[in-house]
Design a protein around this motif. Structure first.
Motif, short mmCIF file in Angstrom:
data_model
loop_
_atom_site.label_atom_id
_atom_site.label_comp_id
_atom_site.label_asym_id
_atom_site.label_seq_id
_atom_site.Cartn_x
_atom_site.Cartn_y
_atom_site.Cartn_z
N GLN A 226 20.28 32.29 22.40
CA GLN A 226 21.51 33.03 22.16
C GLN A 226 21.34 34.04 21.03
N SER A 227 20.58 33.67 20.01
CA SER A 227 20.32 34.59 18.91
C SER A 227 19.56 35.82 19.40
N ARG B 212 19.70 36.97 22.55
CA ARG B 212 20.63 37.72 23.40
C ARG B 212 21.56 38.61 22.58
N GLN B 213 21.97 38.13 21.42
CA GLN B 213 22.86 38.92 20.57
C GLN B 213 22.18 40.18 20.03
N ARG B 214 20.87 40.17 20.00
CA ARG B 214 20.12 41.31 19.44
C ARG B 214 19.31 42.07 20.50
#
Length: 277
Positions: free
Chosen positions: A219-220, A222-224
């Motif tokens: 998820q980290s 995906r956020q970037r």
């Protein structure tokens, strides 16, 4: 085989020695090799593992040089790194639960670098370009090279190159993206030893995170993710392909919509991944 904690080769920077001694003293890493000049930290680490120069009691082991003369990137590309910048590799044992999917390691290493830089150098923000680039301020700040070594034990070598105080000029770049340095983006001088300490510690810690909660690491990323919702092109089996990037899947593969189909591309299948203008 006894382990020497910090092995020095040549006239190295005393600040680098202190940084490595701190990492060893805090038990972040077990041993370190630090040389004045080296062709490639990844090559040295891989060779040491294959020749049995180091074993499990030495790992994690960091390889650091003040001047890397022949750094390697994916697909045989060259990584340019001078004394103002940072080039290092860490040899890790691979956790059995992660041995079947090294694609997630590339995701995790990118996340570790991004999180460390954002934490230590706020308010700077990073982007991650699948599969192995770290971007800041619209340009490439760092690159990652991961190599698996299975000759003695199941290990991997994670190579990191970061433009701390300078960036290669445009004519020396072959990957189609402008290079950016951390110092230029911040508008101030930056100690590469501060960067090394922060990034190395997060690289060690994220191995635990990946075992215990891989979804948070994914998820980290995906956020970037730099490519999500952008039309991209890439080379696959010698032909140019294109499509709309839909992000990454839970195994670290890139999701690309091509017509009515969504394809999953692994890092070993695609090269020259770029955003189309």
């Amino acid at each position: 085989m006894s382990a020497v904690t910090v092995e020095i080769n040549g006239q190295v920077d005393a600040r680098g020695v202190r940084c490595l001694e701190s990492l060893v003293g805090d038990r972040q890493i077990k041993t370190a090799w630090y040389g004045e000049e080296l062709q490639s930290t990844n090559t040295r680490a891989v060779d040491d593992l294959r020749r049995g120069v180091i074993d499990g009691q030495h790992l994690p082991r960091i390889y650091l040089t003040d001047l890397q003369t022949g750094g390697r990137g994916r697909q045989g590309r060259t990584w340019i790194s001078d004394k103002q910048n940072l080039a290092f590799s860490i040899a890790f044992p691979i956790a059995p639960s992660l041995a079947s999917n090294l694609g997630l390691q590339s995701i995790a290493v990118g996340v570790a670098i991004a999180e460390a830089i954002e934490h230590e150098f706020a308010p700077i923000k990073t982007k991650l370009k699948w599969p192995n680039d770290v971007w800041i301020d619209g340009g490439k700040f760092g690159g990652i090279l991961i190599e698996r070594v299975s000759s003695v034990a199941d290990c991997m070598v994670v190579g990191v190159g970061l433009n701390v105080s300078s960036a290669p000029p445009a004519e020396e770049i072959s990957h189609g993206a402008a290079a950016k340095s951390l110092a230029n983006c911040l508008g101030r001088m930056v100690s590469k030893w501060e960067v090394l300490d922060a990034v190395a510690r997060r690289l060690i810690d994220i191995q635990v995170d990946l075992e215990q909660d891989a979804q948070s690491v994914i998820q980290s990323f995906r956020q970037r993710c730099l490519l999500t919702n952008k039309t991209i092109s890439y080379q696959h089996d010698g032909t140019k392909q294109s499509g709309l990037c839909e992000g990454i899947d839970d195994s670290g593969g890139l999701l690309v919509q091509q017509g009515a189909e969504i394809r999953t591309i692994t890092s070993g299948e695609a090269t020259l991944v770029r955003v189309q203008a």
